[in-house]
Scaffold this motif. Structure first.
Motif, PDB file in Angstrom:
ATOM      1  N   GLU A  45     -77.154 -10.413  69.128  1.00 38.60           N
ATOM      2  CA  GLU A  45     -75.595  -9.892  69.424  1.00 38.60           C
ATOM      3  C   GLU A  45     -75.379  -9.923  70.908  1.00 38.60           C
ATOM      4  N   GLY A  46     -74.217 -10.375  71.152  1.00 39.07           N
ATOM      5  CA  GLY A  46     -73.681 -10.043  72.703  1.00 39.07           C
ATOM      6  C   GLY A  46     -72.431  -9.506  72.415  1.00 39.07           C
ATOM      7  N   PHE A  47     -71.824  -8.730  73.479  1.00 33.04           N
ATOM      8  CA  PHE A  47     -70.632  -8.255  73.443  1.00 33.04           C
ATOM      9  C   PHE A  47     -69.979  -7.644  74.996  1.00 33.04           C
ATOM     10  N   TYR A  48     -68.833  -7.829  74.955  1.00 34.10           N
ATOM     11  CA  TYR A  48     -68.054  -7.191  76.297  1.00 34.10           C
ATOM     12  C   TYR A  48     -67.082  -6.320  76.160  1.00 34.10           C
ATOM     13  N   ARG A  49     -67.205  -5.122  76.305  1.00 33.52           N
ATOM     14  CA  ARG A  49     -66.099  -4.146  76.271  1.00 33.52           C
ATOM     15  C   ARG A  49     -65.191  -4.066  77.504  1.00 33.52           C
ATOM     16  N   TYR A  50     -64.063  -4.549  77.428  1.00 34.53           N
ATOM     17  CA  TYR A  50     -63.113  -4.479  78.610  1.00 34.53           C
ATOM     18  C   TYR A  50     -62.301  -3.215  78.518  1.00 34.53           C
ATOM     19  N   GLN A  51     -62.430  -2.166  79.289  1.00 32.83           N
ATOM     20  CA  GLN A  51     -61.587  -0.995  79.326  1.00 32.83           C
ATOM     21  C   GLN A  51     -60.112  -1.312  80.005  1.00 32.83           C
ATOM     22  N   LEU A  52     -59.018  -1.363  79.209  1.00 30.12           N
ATOM     23  CA  LEU A  52     -57.618  -1.539  79.644  1.00 30.12           C
ATOM     24  C   LEU A  52     -57.244  -0.366  80.097  1.00 30.12           C
ATOM     25  N   ASN A  53     -57.225   0.845  79.686  1.00 24.48           N
ATOM     26  CA  ASN A  53     -56.728   1.924  80.471  1.00 24.48           C
ATOM     27  C   ASN A  53     -57.629   3.217  80.003  1.00 24.48           C
ATOM     28  N   ASP A  54     -56.982   4.319  80.150  1.00 26.20           N
ATOM     29  CA  ASP A  54     -57.946   5.508  79.784  1.00 26.20           C
ATOM     30  C   ASP A  54     -57.938   5.620  78.074  1.00 26.20           C
ATOM     31  N   TYR A  55     -56.988   4.978  77.298  1.00 24.02           N
ATOM     32  CA  TYR A  55     -57.102   5.127  75.996  1.00 24.02           C
ATOM     33  C   TYR A  55     -57.209   3.868  75.065  1.00 24.02           C
ATOM     34  N   LEU A  56     -57.500   2.656  75.807  1.00 24.77           N
ATOM     35  CA  LEU A  56     -57.485   1.572  75.041  1.00 24.77           C
ATOM     36  C   LEU A  56     -58.499   0.544  75.548  1.00 24.77           C
ATOM     37  N   SER A  57     -59.573   0.044  74.859  1.00 24.58           N
ATOM     38  CA  SER A  57     -60.581  -1.096  75.166  1.00 24.58           C
ATOM     39  C   SER A  57     -60.547  -2.023  74.070  1.00 24.58           C
ATOM     40  N   ILE A  58     -60.846  -3.317  74.477  1.00 29.90           N
ATOM     41  CA  ILE A  58     -60.962  -4.425  73.693  1.00 29.90           C
ATOM     42  C   ILE A  58     -62.344  -4.973  73.688  1.00 29.90           C
TER      43      ILE A  58
END
Length: 88
Positions: A45-58
């Motif tokens: 498995e490979g993943f990348y969590r992109y933190q949009l702001n303090d409250y939301l990540s994709i």
């Protein structure tokens, strides 16, 4: 393996390698002992969590499972994922 702050502060890249639950040995008489497949199955498995702001990540990701059901007769599985995380 995790790579914190990859490309962007607060983001996270990761790679997971493991084994699916499997049957390593079977002591059975008759037809049952001959028909159960015992090929090795892996979970990659490979993943990348992109933190949009303090409250939301994709977090988009991809999963590969080799020899599903412990049988090399089955095609490998490829699964695409996307997660959204809301932090309160």
């Amino acid at each position: 393996m995790a790579l914190p702050d990859l490309f962007h502060e607060g983001s996270l890249g990761g790679v997971i390698i493991g084994r699916e639950p499997y049957l390593a040995n079977l002591d059975a008489s008759g037809r049952l002992g001959r028909t159960l497949p015992t090929d090795s199955s892996w979970h990659l498995e490979g993943f990348y969590r992109y933190q949009l702001n303090d409250y939301l990540s994709i977090t988009p990701g991809i999963i590969l499972i080799t020899n599903p059901n412990q049988s090399d007769r089955h095609q490998d599985l490829v699964i695409g994922t996307i997660r959204t995380t809301f932090t309160f």
